[in-house]
Each structure stands twice: as structure tokens, then as C-alpha cells.
Scaffold this motif. Sequence first.
Motif, PDB file in Angstrom:
ATOM      1  N   THR A 123      -5.316   5.112  -7.954  1.00  0.00           N
ATOM      2  CA  THR A 123      -5.593   5.150  -6.568  1.00  0.00           C
ATOM      3  C   THR A 123      -4.602   5.901  -5.498  1.00  0.00           C
ATOM      4  N   LYS A 124      -5.173   6.610  -4.553  1.00  0.00           N
ATOM      5  CA  LYS A 124      -4.710   7.550  -3.669  1.00  0.00           C
ATOM      6  C   LYS A 124      -4.744   6.855  -2.170  1.00  0.00           C
ATOM      7  N   TRP A 125      -5.771   6.195  -1.966  1.00  0.00           N
ATOM      8  CA  TRP A 125      -5.766   5.686  -0.775  1.00  0.00           C
ATOM      9  C   TRP A 125      -6.900   4.543  -0.682  1.00  0.00           C
ATOM     10  N   SER A 126      -7.045   3.893   0.270  1.00  0.00           N
ATOM     11  CA  SER A 126      -8.419   2.831   0.245  1.00  0.00           C
ATOM     12  C   SER A 126      -8.337   2.316   1.901  1.00  0.00           C
ATOM     13  N   ARG A 127      -9.489   1.968   2.290  1.00  0.00           N
ATOM     14  CA  ARG A 127      -9.915   1.124   3.489  1.00  0.00           C
ATOM     15  C   ARG A 127     -10.956   0.266   3.426  1.00  0.00           C
ATOM     16  N   THR A 162      -6.463  12.214   1.430  1.00  0.00           N
ATOM     17  CA  THR A 162      -5.374  11.095   2.050  1.00  0.00           C
ATOM     18  C   THR A 162      -6.409   9.959   2.624  1.00  0.00           C
ATOM     19  N   GLY A 163      -7.556   9.884   2.911  1.00  0.00           N
ATOM     20  CA  GLY A 163      -8.503   8.845   3.582  1.00  0.00           C
ATOM     21  C   GLY A 163      -8.442   8.957   4.931  1.00  0.00           C
ATOM     22  N   ARG A 164      -7.694   9.920   5.573  1.00  0.00           N
ATOM     23  CA  ARG A 164      -7.468  10.166   6.963  1.00  0.00           C
ATOM     24  C   ARG A 164      -8.910  10.428   7.656  1.00  0.00           C
TER      25      ARG A 164
END
Length: 438
Positions: A123-127, A162-164
Amino acid sequence: MVLAGALALAGCSGSEAAAPSYPTWHNTAVNAVSRTAIAGGVATTTSLKGDGTLETVALDLDSGKQLWAAPATMAGRLPGMGVPAPAIIETGKNQTVAVTVDPSTRRRWKAMIVGRDARTGTTKWSRPAHSTFGPQKCGMFVCVAENTALATARVVVLDPATGRVLWRLPGIAEVEWSNASRVVFLRLARNPLLEAYDLRTGKVVWQQPVEQALGSGVNMSGGWSFGATAENLVGYVAPYTNPRTKKVSAFGLFSVKLSDGSINWIRPSVVRVYPSGNPGFAPVVRPVDQQGQYGGFARLDPESGRVLGQIPATDVPGAGWWLAFPPRMDKIGFLRHDKRGTAFDLATGRPAEIDEERGWSFCVTDPKPLALKGQSPGFYSVASLCEFDLATGKRTADAGAPPGWFTGSQNGWRVWRDEKGGLHAVQDATATAPGMYG
């Protein structure tokens, strides 16, 4: 289980050249129910487990071996849209990210949008997400329709590394085409709209109302499909019958220029037939008159909209047939299961010799909805094709890979689902081309 080898054709001896063989594999351990998305040497799909839950599965494209799996879910997806595949995007520096919809452990949220290393599953990112249609690749970014069940529905454009959030678009929209600099959305509103945006700035490049092409009264509830040629976007909107008024919405096929959104050609009041090629590659349609009577069949040139070949309505046999097409789609077959069928040459419209004719048609004509745990009913697996002998109406015993107009190809690989959910792949193509499902 993965069966790997070579899809070898019979070789020749002496001075005759041997027929080519291609890398191929078959993974029987998955039960793929979505399309397959490919990037960076990784294939990803959504698989149905025995307990009715979904999982994301990532496979090595060269071998078909599973790299990782993670729980998946749907939250707000409409049944008519089918089970979504993960989005997979190459981010540079030999990095590829798979973006998935995971179950949420937070009470307030129904799902999590998660970015993972496509090879390791890390996992690199989540939202969090209240409701979503799922992630889609849009150029080098990922686009996600969020809050689709709320008045605050929007599309967010995310950096997959990054999920940004890079920019937002209010309302509900679906990606229909993208390249490195631009994305074209179908805005799903009372008056549906095609809109192109600059991917880096989020600025509108052009707009084109769907009703401008097909006429007033378009209703997307009947379904839609888009595909691209080199310079144009070809769209199909299916008819929808209003249950209260019994009136049928405007429908048909049309094309717009990707450069400025201007309309190239229009084919109103035609329905797309199934199976058939992608609208941007090999559209096959039937006209429907104002009384609801179907005409013959026609294959169209996606660049110009002109008819490449057709058969008249008077040659269409009676009920009880299913369409079947050969790999080149130069003929149209009317398959009758376990009975003798008929076929026509699409270029001339003349009857074709049936005794040695084969065609690809749906393996199952009465599919069962998926038994999904905790989901709305009405979802189906992506359909699979089987080859049939049109003279007998029976399946062939020596069928190879389904045709390219069905599978499409990505970077030379063609991946497809069999009727049991297993995945097959063969590296026998030379370019990326759209298939029936996009």
C-alpha cells in the motif's frame, strides 16, 4: 493454477517456413468477473471468491502467475455498469501503481480507494469514499468518481504515486478517452455532455452535448459505450424506454473529433449488436424505425460512419439465432445451437457457404447474475466467447484464441476470460487496439 507454454501451430518441414508460435498462459485459479487492465507488465482484474466476496488479483503478464491479491468491494456502483476492474498506471522510474476499491474498516465510510505497488501489492496511499463508480486511468493520473450517491458527487483527479488530489470536477462523470495531456469525460447529467479537459490544469478544452448529435431526449439509463480511432471518439448510446410514458429515448452512434469536439458523423436510431467490435474499431449495428421494427445488419467504418457492408432485413432469418462472427468479421453468421445456421458475406450481402464456416458467439446465452455478498443484485460477469461450427450449431473442439475484435490488445498481449472465469493470454499482436469492452 497457471498453465504456461507456447500456442504452437503445426510446423512445416523442408523449405517451408514453420508457423509462428506465441507466448501464452492460462490461470485457472482466478474467477475473473471484470475486464482486465494491463500496465507495466502486470495484469489486474476483479475476481469473485467462493464466499461471494470480491478481491483484486494482480498477475505477472509474462507468466500469468499471481503476484498478490487483496479484498475488493463495490460501493455505489450501478449494476448496469458491471463489476469494475482496478485502474493500473505506469508512474515512471519503472514504477506501476494499481488503484483499487477496498472494503472500509471505518464506520463512516463504505470503501477505501487504495493505491498499491502493482508488483508487490504494498500500500502506497489510501483515501476514504462514501460511494464511488471506481477508479479509472486518465493519462498518467487516476480519476475517481466519488460521492456518487450524494448531492456532493464529484470526480477527483489523483496523482497515482501519492494519492494527492490535483483537481476536482463537480458532478458525476466517466472517463471515455485520455492520453498524456488530455482527458475526455462523459458528464452524466440530465443533459449528458462530452467534455475534454487539460489533465495538468483541469481547464476545459471543449464541450459537446450528446443531444447535439443524437437529438433531444437522450437518456443514459439504457447504457453507453465509447471507443477511439486515431483522431476521433466514437460513442454509442442505447435506447431507453420510459416506464411511465412508454416513449423511447434518442439513441444511436456518433463520432466527434478529439481535437475540438466537433461532430464528424451521426448514425441515429441504430442499435449496437452483440457480440461485436468496439465502437471505435468495428461497430456493427441494426437500424430501428419509428414503429420499433428492426432492419438488417451493417458494419460501419468508425472513421467515416459509412457502411462497409450490410445485409438487408429480408435476409435475416426467423427467431432462435445468435450472432457469430469470424476473426476478420468479414461475414455475419446466424448461429442456431445444435442446428444448421446461415451466414452472409458482409461486403456483398450474399449468402456464404456454411459447411466449413466457423464463428465466435457468446458461450452462454442465458447468463446468471453473480451471487455477490452484500451487493445489489443484477451484476454479471464480463461475457466470454466460444467458437461454433455454423453448419452443426455445436462448439468446435479445436478453438484457438478468440478474435482480436473481441479481446483487443495491449502492448502486444491479448487477455480474455473463459466461461469459468479463468484468464487466458497470448502475445500475438503488434499494437494496442480496443476490444469489445474497451
